[in-house]
Design a protein around this motif. Structure first.
Motif, PDB file in Angstrom:
ATOM      1  N   LEU A  81     -10.812  35.730   9.046  1.00  0.00           N
ATOM      2  CA  LEU A  81     -10.465  34.989  10.258  1.00  0.00           C
ATOM      3  C   LEU A  81     -10.605  33.482  10.056  1.00  0.00           C
ATOM      4  O   LEU A  81      -9.727  32.698  10.433  1.00  0.00           O
ATOM      5  CB  LEU A  81     -11.352  35.446  11.426  1.00  0.00           C
ATOM      6  N   PHE A  82     -11.715  33.065   9.459  1.00  0.00           N
ATOM      7  CA  PHE A  82     -11.931  31.631   9.228  1.00  0.00           C
ATOM      8  C   PHE A  82     -11.140  31.132   8.019  1.00  0.00           C
ATOM      9  O   PHE A  82     -10.676  29.989   8.004  1.00  0.00           O
ATOM     10  CB  PHE A  82     -13.423  31.340   9.039  1.00  0.00           C
ATOM     11  N   GLY A  83     -10.981  31.983   7.017  1.00  0.00           N
ATOM     12  CA  GLY A  83     -10.218  31.580   5.834  1.00  0.00           C
ATOM     13  C   GLY A  83      -8.760  31.327   6.127  1.00  0.00           C
ATOM     14  O   GLY A  83      -8.073  30.616   5.383  1.00  0.00           O
ATOM     15  N   PHE A  87      -4.529  27.450   6.608  1.00  0.00           N
ATOM     16  CA  PHE A  87      -3.093  27.748   6.569  1.00  0.00           C
ATOM     17  C   PHE A  87      -2.455  27.463   7.925  1.00  0.00           C
ATOM     18  O   PHE A  87      -1.385  26.849   8.009  1.00  0.00           O
ATOM     19  CB  PHE A  87      -2.857  29.231   6.230  1.00  0.00           C
ATOM     20  N   PHE A  88      -3.121  27.909   8.978  1.00  0.00           N
ATOM     21  CA  PHE A  88      -2.578  27.788  10.328  1.00  0.00           C
ATOM     22  C   PHE A  88      -2.623  26.357  10.846  1.00  0.00           C
ATOM     23  O   PHE A  88      -1.624  25.828  11.346  1.00  0.00           O
ATOM     24  CB  PHE A  88      -3.351  28.717  11.270  1.00  0.00           C
ATOM     25  N   LEU A  89      -3.779  25.698  10.714  1.00  0.00           N
ATOM     26  CA  LEU A  89      -3.938  24.344  11.243  1.00  0.00           C
ATOM     27  C   LEU A  89      -3.031  23.338  10.549  1.00  0.00           C
ATOM     28  O   LEU A  89      -2.553  22.380  11.168  1.00  0.00           O
ATOM     29  CB  LEU A  89      -5.402  23.903  11.107  1.00  0.00           C
ATOM     30  N   ASP A  98       0.290  35.710  10.737  1.00  0.00           N
ATOM     31  CA  ASP A  98       0.778  35.651   9.357  1.00  0.00           C
ATOM     32  C   ASP A  98      -0.278  35.035   8.433  1.00  0.00           C
ATOM     33  O   ASP A  98      -0.467  35.490   7.303  1.00  0.00           O
ATOM     34  CB  ASP A  98       2.065  34.821   9.280  1.00  0.00           C
ATOM     35  N   ALA A  99      -0.948  33.991   8.927  1.00  0.00           N
ATOM     36  CA  ALA A  99      -1.996  33.350   8.131  1.00  0.00           C
ATOM     37  C   ALA A  99      -3.149  34.321   7.891  1.00  0.00           C
ATOM     38  O   ALA A  99      -3.715  34.380   6.781  1.00  0.00           O
ATOM     39  CB  ALA A  99      -2.498  32.093   8.835  1.00  0.00           C
ATOM     40  N   THR A 103      -4.467  35.860   4.269  1.00  0.00           N
ATOM     41  CA  THR A 103      -5.860  35.713   3.866  1.00  0.00           C
ATOM     42  C   THR A 103      -6.517  37.058   3.610  1.00  0.00           C
ATOM     43  O   THR A 103      -7.262  37.226   2.647  1.00  0.00           O
ATOM     44  CB  THR A 103      -6.656  34.938   4.935  1.00  0.00           C
ATOM     45  N   VAL A 104      -6.249  38.029   4.489  1.00  0.00           N
ATOM     46  CA  VAL A 104      -6.763  39.383   4.259  1.00  0.00           C
ATOM     47  C   VAL A 104      -6.224  39.916   2.935  1.00  0.00           C
ATOM     48  O   VAL A 104      -6.955  40.501   2.127  1.00  0.00           O
ATOM     49  CB  VAL A 104      -6.367  40.328   5.417  1.00  0.00           C
TER      50      VAL A 104
END
Length: 480
Positions: A81-83, A87-89, A98-99, A103-104
């Protein structure tokens, strides 16, 4: 349940991820990329969480087995979630779902992607994407155990919950020391591969990206055509060998280091693993020979793709969707089998396959000779009924989860090959699937619901299903 201790360990983990995020931030600084600031922002948020929950150890440090399972499943979700935030910001992946998927896929070393053009990513984002492979390959909890000091009772439950395989073995009495040994061997093998890739003409950045992907058996590349971009038989050979090496039980490397050679050479799982690889390479090589018209070329592409799929790495040097049906069926079988237990690879594991086959043989013998006493052995050791039962239950849970996932994903109305292949590759942490999600495709066109299901499958596959399922179980109310 010791909630304070659970929060304390999770807080520590958030702090460690915050430190990790500073590495791609440094890469962004080197390449003068403004988006590097989002790694710093996310790291700052994680630092605050660490200060609030991870600094002070509670007086009661006792953890139950269920606590270890809860910590492991929660940690992988929180890290993802934090990783995903950088990508998103930064707008590199505008949609947060998608981000999160990307990451998952990185942390679970799956290597599936929603990116249609990975080459447009900034270098710092590409580096973070691949670094998640390297950290997730050996396990995020194992990584944290190397850097932090947990008591024996805490660490042993975390090791048992996270290390893949039907049996959890410690190399030495202390779990933290075991984690350090594992990561020491992991780092050395990664460093050797980086050097060999540099000798093959890769630049340092590309070498690190592809070594991270190989070590974690994840398969993220910074090129749209993956390893095929380099069109080098030498690089194909180096990566193939190291994919196979990282798919081997890491305990065997420890035995090699202490000169216990007999334990290595007599290991049934290793022998079966190498035999499966050899057989698959030969069968596919013969099958695709008419396409390439050369034994050497057919062997090169067959060996690379077999190594990539059975170790669940997912790199590609050819579009195997253009190969004959027989070759693709062999690759699907390898997707399901996967690598060895206690390796960085995914799948159901070769050891579980061996135990299942030996159990079937035992039942047949018992039917033929009802009065005979038959036992299941692996590496000349009798397996307990609990171990065999766990294998059966795991396989049943795996099949059930696959069926449910296929039914949900089929709502997107893609063809059967694509739907089933996508679920198999997500559960097995392989990366490329079949059809639309093959080696030259992506998961971009799936709906948000389907992507969410794939995220659950990737996490369940990496955590060997039960730690993840236990997160939603009523069993947290009981001690065991």
């Amino acid at each position: 349940m010791n909630r304070k201790m659970i929060l304390h360990i999770l807080g520590k983990m958030m702090g460690v991820e915050g430190l990790l995020l500073l590495i791609p931030a440094l890469v962004g600084l080197i390449y003068q990329e403004k988006c590097a600031v989002y790694f710093v922002i996310t790291a700052a948020v994680l630092a605050v969480i660490f200060l609030l929950t991870g600094r002070k150890k509670p007086e009661n440090t006792m953890l139950y087995g269920k606590d270890g399972l809860l910590i492991v499943s929660s940690a992988w979700i929180l890290w993802s979630l934090f990783g995903a935030l950088p990508f998103f910001l930064s707008g590199s992946i505008p949609n947060y779902m998608d981000a999160f998927f990307e990451t998952v896929s990185g942390f679970t070393t799956t290597g599936s992607t929603i990116l249609k053009d990975v080459e447009v990513l900034p270098q710092c984002m590409t580096f973070w994407r691949s670094l998640t492979h390297w950290v997730g390959g050996m396990g995020v909890l194992v990584f944290v155990m190397v850097l932090t000091n947990l008591d024996k009772q805490s660490s042993i439950h975390l090791m048992r919950a996270e290390v893949p395989g039907p049996e959890k073995d410690k190399l030495v009495p202390k779990s933290r020391t075991t984690a350090q040994i594992l990561y020491g061997m992991y780092f050395i093998l990664t460093a050797i591969q980086v050097v060999l890739l540099l000798l093959g003409g890769m630049n340092l950045f590309d070498s690190l990206i592809h070594a991270f992907g190989t070590a974690g058996t994840g398969g993220f590349s910074n090129y749209a055509d993956s390893v095929g971009h380099f069109d080098s038989a030498y690089l194909d050979g180096v990566i193939s060998v190291f994919m196979i090496l990282f798919g081997i039980n890491f305990n065997l490397y420890f035995f090699l280091a202490v000169r216990e050679f007999k334990l290595v050479f007599k290991n049934e799982e290793l022998r079966a693993y190498l035999l499966i690889i050899s057989g698959a390479v030969v069968m596919i090589m013969i099958n695709i020979y008419p396409i390439y018209g050369s034994v050497a070329e057919a062997f090169r592409y067959s060996a690379f793709q077999v190594a990539s799929i059975i170790t669940t790495t997912g790199y590609a040097t050819a579009d195997y969707m253009l190969w004959p049906e027989f070759s693709r069926c062999v690759l699907v079988a390898l997707m399901i089998i996967g690598a060895c237990a206690s390796s960085t690879g995914g799948g159901i594991k070769v050891s579980r396959l061996l135990i299942s086959l030996k159990s079937i043989y035992k039942e047949i013998k018992q039917m033929l000779h009802p009065k005979s006493v038959n036992v299941v052995k692996l590496n000349k050791k009798k397996l307990g009924e609990d171990t065999i039962r766990n294998v059966y239950v795991y396989l049943l849970a795996y099949i059930t989860l696959a069926i449910v996932s296929v039914l949900i994903v089929s709502l997107d109305n893609f063809d059967f090959e694509t739907t089933v292949g996508s679920v198999i590759t997500a559960l097995g942490n392989v990366g490329p699937g079949l059809g639309m999600t093959g080696p030259v495709g992506s998961f971009a066109d799936y709906s948000l619901l389907a992507k969410f299901v794939f995220c659950l499958d990737m996490l369940a596959g990496r955590l060997e299903i039960f730690p993840f399922l236990m997160l939603f179980s009523y069993v947290w109310r009981k001690k065991f």
